[in-house]
Enzyme design. Sequence first.
Site, mmCIF file in Angstrom:
data_model
loop_
_atom_site.group_PDB
_atom_site.id
_atom_site.type_symbol
_atom_site.label_atom_id
_atom_site.label_comp_id
_atom_site.label_asym_id
_atom_site.label_seq_id
_atom_site.Cartn_x
_atom_site.Cartn_y
_atom_site.Cartn_z
ATOM 1 C CD GLU A 1 -1.695 -2.323 1.871
ATOM 2 O OE1 GLU A 1 -2.609 -3.141 2.098
ATOM 3 O OE2 GLU A 1 -0.492 -2.510 2.205
ATOM 4 C CG PHE B 1 -9.684 -8.859 12.333
ATOM 5 C CD1 PHE B 1 -8.452 -9.252 12.823
ATOM 6 C CD2 PHE B 1 -9.934 -8.999 10.974
ATOM 7 C CE1 PHE B 1 -7.479 -9.782 11.985
ATOM 8 C CE2 PHE B 1 -8.976 -9.540 10.122
ATOM 9 C CZ PHE B 1 -7.745 -9.933 10.636
ATOM 10 C CD GLN B 2 -7.264 -6.822 8.520
ATOM 11 O OE1 GLN B 2 -8.186 -6.650 7.717
ATOM 12 N NE2 GLN B 2 -6.119 -7.390 8.174
ATOM 13 C CE LYS C 1 -17.443 -6.428 4.167
ATOM 14 N NZ LYS C 1 -16.872 -7.706 4.671
ATOM 15 C CG MET D 1 22.724 12.236 3.251
ATOM 16 S SD MET D 1 23.921 13.278 2.371
ATOM 17 C CE MET D 1 23.039 13.572 0.845
#
Length: 556
Positions: free
Chosen positions: A51, A113-114, A163, A469
């Site tokens: 993502e 969940f999630q 959802k 760097m």
Amino acid sequence: MELTGAQILARSLIEQGADIVFGYPGGQAINIFDALCEYADELRVILPSHEQGGTHAADGYARVSGKCGVMIATSGPGATNLVTGIANAYMDSIPLVCITGNVPRSLIGRDSFQEVDICGVTLPITKHNFLVGDVRELARTVREAFTIAVSGRPGPVLIDIPKDITAEACAYVPAGRYEPRITPAPNAAGIQKAAEILAQGERPLIFCGGGVVGAGASELLRAFAERRGIPVTASLMGLTALPARHPLMLGMLGMHGTPVSNYAAGECDVLLAIGARFSDRVAGDRSCFAPNAKLVHLDIDASEFDKNVVCDLNVSGDAKELIALLDAAAPPVGEYGAWLEELSRFRASHPMPEEKEPGRANPRGIVRAAAEFAGEDAIVVTDVGQHQMWTAEYYPFVKPRSLITSGGLGAMGFGMGAAVGAKTAAPDRPVLLFTGDGCIHMDAAELATAVTENLPFVTVLMNNGVLGMVRQWQSIFFGGRYSCTTLYRNTDYLKLVEAFGGLGFRADTMEEVRAALKEAFASNRVCLIDCHIDPDEKVFPMIPAGKSGKDIIYGE
């Protein structure tokens, strides 16, 4: 007509001009992706490997196309994986609409969940975010999100959709495409005062930032500078506003800017900043930045005024309008011949560093050779680190919007996703990615996206076996104590890119670099060139953090 929330979302995206979106499905976004199937002829969905890579791809797409980028993800980890990409777009003022699925409304706040409060997480790094609570508000919310993203100073907007809302149905009434909100006209008295200050100067300097490029004001700026013979310097984000080899272009200003740019800032008597924000990489010691100059700041975002550097005059407005009005108000021809000659002499006596072993693969030679084979129409993408600065210093940019880089956030792992987005936006233009062996371990999986979606670009890997760097700072400021910057990786990059379906090349000499570049650009495939360079190569010149141009380090 009556549609589900997921269908309304798809239709609204099309309505707002989106024809390509980047997206990664998941449980709470499953209805959305199901609906996207129905509109596949109008809305292409590109599946990234991660993502974060997808958000960087949407960012790169927006920078090249000038349109609003779109990324869709699911809840929880899908949503949090967007955060770096959103922050990157926020820092660089890139218009994005990010859409996340969420758990059903009945489960919000129950540690389901999630479940993550992604609106709360992204509040400091978005222009606005929405948690949709009613399917009847969804289409309006999408329209508002696009409008906010592109209006004024552009930036990212997030829409979080539970959802159950994507499954509910309601009436959908089509509407027109977003129109950016009108930016208030610049203050006429401010423009007149800016013209007067400019007319009084004998040693003026224009400092342009990414706002000039983003506003499409590059040609106006070039004409304005040429008519008056005023030299121009740029931030990293503003580099492509003028061609690199234009006689008035001094190059990048600041920590790794050109010696002549930093000299000009120290000696000018008027500094006209347009679409720039005086970041710490430009004005290290803010108390003595451009100490001899009257400072005029023109910017669309008034919150930037006097935030980092206190200016004598601030004028708010769109860069195009600001430059056009100032062009009409200011004297058309300046008597700056002596000033330009002084800068020319300084540039000749303080050149940029060159290679000690030109036959060996070296960063400056690699950048120049890549530019030769990529051509003037190329889009150049970078990750973050030494290779980014070498590109900024030595690549001969010709066209606006041809440098795609993480300027404000400095996000390692930006490049590969951004290259995917850039090639998606401009499939007929060459895309060239400069990266390092630290960065590529963060985003190499997007090579799979490029191959799968048939988005060929050439990756030039500057492989020095270190985090260059940080190691450079350790070398100069920490007595050579190289803590955690030697990588000790055994990665075979040729096998890696070939495993994803691309072509790999190795180059240890400049002759091998040139041969690999020639073959890679002719192949029209996803290619990676593993260029082995000296780990002790450093980016010079360099102004130490918090210091001024008087403290510049020219080399070892």
